[in-house]
Write a protein that holds these residues in place. Structure first.
Motif, mmCIF file in Angstrom:
data_model
loop_
_atom_site.group_PDB
_atom_site.id
_atom_site.type_symbol
_atom_site.label_atom_id
_atom_site.label_comp_id
_atom_site.label_asym_id
_atom_site.label_seq_id
_atom_site.Cartn_x
_atom_site.Cartn_y
_atom_site.Cartn_z
ATOM 1 N N LEU A 457 -10.534 -35.045 21.413
ATOM 2 C CA LEU A 457 -10.624 -34.192 22.595
ATOM 3 C C LEU A 457 -9.482 -34.464 23.561
ATOM 4 C CD1 LEU A 457 -12.144 -32.061 24.175
ATOM 5 C CD2 LEU A 457 -13.644 -33.867 25.077
ATOM 6 N N ALA A 458 -9.148 -35.728 23.779
ATOM 7 C CA ALA A 458 -8.052 -36.066 24.692
ATOM 8 C C ALA A 458 -6.731 -35.464 24.204
ATOM 9 C CB ALA A 458 -7.919 -37.585 24.825
ATOM 10 N N ALA A 459 -6.509 -35.487 22.886
ATOM 11 C CA ALA A 459 -5.287 -34.897 22.343
ATOM 12 C C ALA A 459 -5.272 -33.379 22.547
ATOM 13 C CB ALA A 459 -5.165 -35.232 20.863
ATOM 14 N N ARG A 460 -6.432 -32.717 22.356
ATOM 15 C CA ARG A 460 -6.505 -31.265 22.564
ATOM 16 C C ARG A 460 -6.309 -30.931 24.045
ATOM 17 N NH1 ARG A 460 -6.541 -31.829 17.805
ATOM 18 N NH2 ARG A 460 -7.743 -30.686 16.236
ATOM 19 N N ILE A 461 -6.896 -31.729 24.923
ATOM 20 C CA ILE A 461 -6.751 -31.487 26.364
ATOM 21 C C ILE A 461 -5.291 -31.639 26.778
ATOM 22 C CG2 ILE A 461 -7.349 -32.377 28.658
ATOM 23 C CD1 ILE A 461 -10.101 -33.085 27.531
ATOM 24 N N GLU A 462 -4.622 -32.651 26.223
ATOM 25 C CA GLU A 462 -3.196 -32.817 26.529
ATOM 26 C C GLU A 462 -2.409 -31.576 26.125
ATOM 27 O OE1 GLU A 462 0.753 -32.981 25.820
ATOM 28 O OE2 GLU A 462 -0.553 -33.235 24.048
ATOM 29 N N GLY A 463 -2.760 -30.998 24.967
ATOM 30 C CA GLY A 463 -2.073 -29.793 24.531
ATOM 31 C C GLY A 463 -2.251 -28.627 25.485
ATOM 32 N N LEU A 464 -3.333 -28.642 26.273
ATOM 33 C CA LEU A 464 -3.597 -27.570 27.228
ATOM 34 C C LEU A 464 -2.742 -27.699 28.491
ATOM 35 C CD1 LEU A 464 -5.461 -25.087 27.597
ATOM 36 C CD2 LEU A 464 -7.148 -26.617 28.647
#
Length: 580
Positions: A457-464
């Motif tokens: 989730l942290a990696a996906r949030i960073e992508g946002l």
């Protein structure tokens, strides 16, 4: 197995090193793993060598002063086959492709001596001339080693020098495969420095290692009957085995063999060989202790890459258990650098400067994480993952992830990098939840990581952070955890919307941090509420009052434009993200 054997033709100094296929290495007077300190005609870094599994490529550095002679001719680049050699100065380098024999069955000894190591240490040498001086020199040489292979080389040489009637010495390591344990030769040396040791006695090794005793076998010189199932090493009629625990609790042994000692004075052959057992045990125990120290220093150096010193203070001796993988409540920080991949493609002719810049920037990120008592997890190219909540069970620094993130953003924005027209930018995603964290890998190679839903989730949030134009984003769980700290005001976090991130089933409420009081924030929050309720006309009016520079404003307007200003049927207010 291929080895490079280097020997000084003017003295007895030498070493042999095992070669790893397709792993380049450097020989020189001051190189760590392949040093030729005894020859001043060898440059500090003289040549790069690469073993491809069949041949050894040798490339001399331009700055190397003296030539490399191959087939009696000076050559700067050439290929070496097993059995061939080259010369620099008065040092000969021989490529060998040999394996020592594994332990074999031997006939029962005529004489066996078994002594506990403690008893050996208490006993005095029966014949002392030269032993004390040699031991003093040995300690000086061995304690100066900062590399394990160098320590092994010196240990084997000292054993051959101190036990003058020994011909071969082998360092064995215990290995278990398919529930079968055997002792494998991992290093060896011989009196002439060239020959490969023959088969060692399986029964002698088993007796010594199982009993944890130092054992000496003396065999009869009588020839064995024809058809015997047992072996005899040509010319060797004695052998001894010293059990060891070296590196980080590796089980092994030192095995020496040779010809019968010539008797002098009133000493029997066993009494004379008992002096040799004492010498071998002293050398072996010194090697084992120094080997463990080097391994611990290496482990500590590796751990320092991941932990701040405070997290490792007060650890019990059971380091493996303390750092073993286990479930924990973690706060994950995922930080990715912006623009470096594109820059390396655009300026491929300047990869070294860009690599240096990336390294410096990553150091800034890791320093910020460690300063807040975080743990450095995996590196993903130009991205770094850090986390809090392990190895200690409780999160000692509740604001650690937030403080580290804000420090990274401030530091990078104010850093002057020579290779970029603009300062480096970073996107940071923070998520919290239950995950597994721990140290994985072998005794010699360490990797610390965390894995589980909050990591993804942290990696996906960073992508946002990129489409939103906001450098720092958090999920609901991280925001709630951070709000438990009394120093955090209630309005410190700003909700930006509800997103279904790529590859994830459930939507995620996304927040950012409000660094200052924003005069237009209430208009944005009203616009977001209207957007999620499907009242898009009112949302557009309110968003017109929000600065264009605020990225979430643009994202909401783009979402509305994609649907031609009308919310779709079944609209639930969740923004779909199809890309990472």
């Amino acid at each position: 197995m291929a080895e490079l054997f280097a020997r000084d033709t003017l003295s007895s100094q030498r070493w042999r090193r095992r070669l790893v296929p397709n792993q380049p290495f450097i020989i020189g007077r001051t190189t760590l793993a392949f040093p030729v300190a005894w020859d001043k005609q060898v440059s500090s870094k003289h040549a790069q060598l690469t073993w491809n599994g069949a041949q050894l490529e040798v490339r001399q550095f331009q700055e190397a002063v003296n030539p490399i002679f191959f087939n009696s001719q000076p050559e700067s680049t050439f290929w070496l086959k097993p059995g061939q050699h080259f010369v620099i100065g008065h040092t000969e380098f021989l490529l060998e492709n040999t394996e020592p024999s594994f332990p074999l069955p031997h006939r029962s000894p005529k004489t066996e001596v078994t002594i506990h190591p403690n008893e050996i240490r208490k006993a005095a040498f029966r014949k002392t001339p030269g032993r004390i001086e040699l031991l003093t020199e040995m300690v000086s040489k061995m304690t100066s080693c900062n590399d394990h292979e160098q320590l092994v080389t010196i240990t084997l040489q000292q054993l051959l020098e101190g036990i003058t009637h020994s011909n071969d010495v082998v360092l064995l390591e215990q290995r278990t495969r398919k529930d079968k344990t055997r002792f494998v030769p991992i290093a060896w040396d011989s009196r002439d420095g060239l020959s490969t040791p023959g088969g060692s006695s399986q029964s002698l090794i088993e007796h010594a290692t199982q009993s944890e005793m130092c054992v000496l076998h003396v065999w009869s010189n009588d020839p064995m009957p024809s058809g015997s199932d047992y072996t005899q090493v040509a010319g060797h009629d004695w052998a001894m085995c010293i059990p060891l625990k070296f590196q980080l609790n590796k089980s092994g042994a030192l095995y020496l063999s040779g010809r019968r000692a010539q008797l002098k004075g009133n000493l029997t052959e066993v009494e004379l060989l008992q002096d040799d057992i004492k010498f071998a045990e002293l050398v072996g125990s010194t090697f084992a202790n120094l080997s463990r120290n080097l391994a611990l220093e290496r482990r500590q150096s590796q751990l320092n890459q991941f932990f701040t010193p405070g997290l490792l203070e007060g650890i019990s001796s059971d380091l493996e258990s303390y750092l073993s993988p286990r479930e924990a409540d973690l706060v994950i920080l995922f930080c990715d650098l912006r623009g470096f991949s594109a820059a390396t493609e655009e300026h491929f002719d300047r990869l070294i400067p860009y690599l240096q810049q990336t390294s410096e920037t990553l150091s800034t990120i890791t320093s910020a994480i460690l300063a807040e008592q975080g743990v450095i997890g995996d590196f993903h190219g130009d991205a770094v993952m850090g986390f809090w909540g392990w190895p200690k069970d409780t999160l000692q620094q509740p604001l650690g992830a937030l403080n580290a993130a804000q420090k990274i953003i401030r530091t990078l924005a104010g850093t002057d990098f020579l290779c970029c027209e603009k300062p480096p930018q970073a996107g940071i995603g923070i998520a919290a939840g239950r995950a597994v964290a721990g140290m994985i890998g072998s005794r010699d190679q360490v990797k610390v990581t965390a894995f589980g839903p909050p990591v993804n989730l942290a990696a996906r949030i960073e992508g946002l952070t990129k489409p939103l134009g906001v450098p720092l984003l958090l999920d609901e769980a991280a925001k709630q955890f951070l709000q438990n700290d009394p120093s955090i005001p209630a309005d410190h976090f700003v909700r930006l919307g509800n997103f279904r991130l790529a590859g994830l089933k459930n939507p995620t409420q996304i927040y950012t941090v409000q660094p200052d009081k924003l005069a237009w924030l209430s208009e944005y929050m009203q616009a977001l509420a209207c957007f999620e309720a499907g009242q898009w006309a009112q949302a557009i009016e309110l968003l017109q009052q929000v600065p264009v520079s605020f990225g979430p404003r643009t994202l909401l307007l783009n979402q509305i434009a994609e649907h031609h200003g009308q919310s779709p049927a079944g609209w639930d207010g969740v923004i779909e993200r199809r890309t990472k």
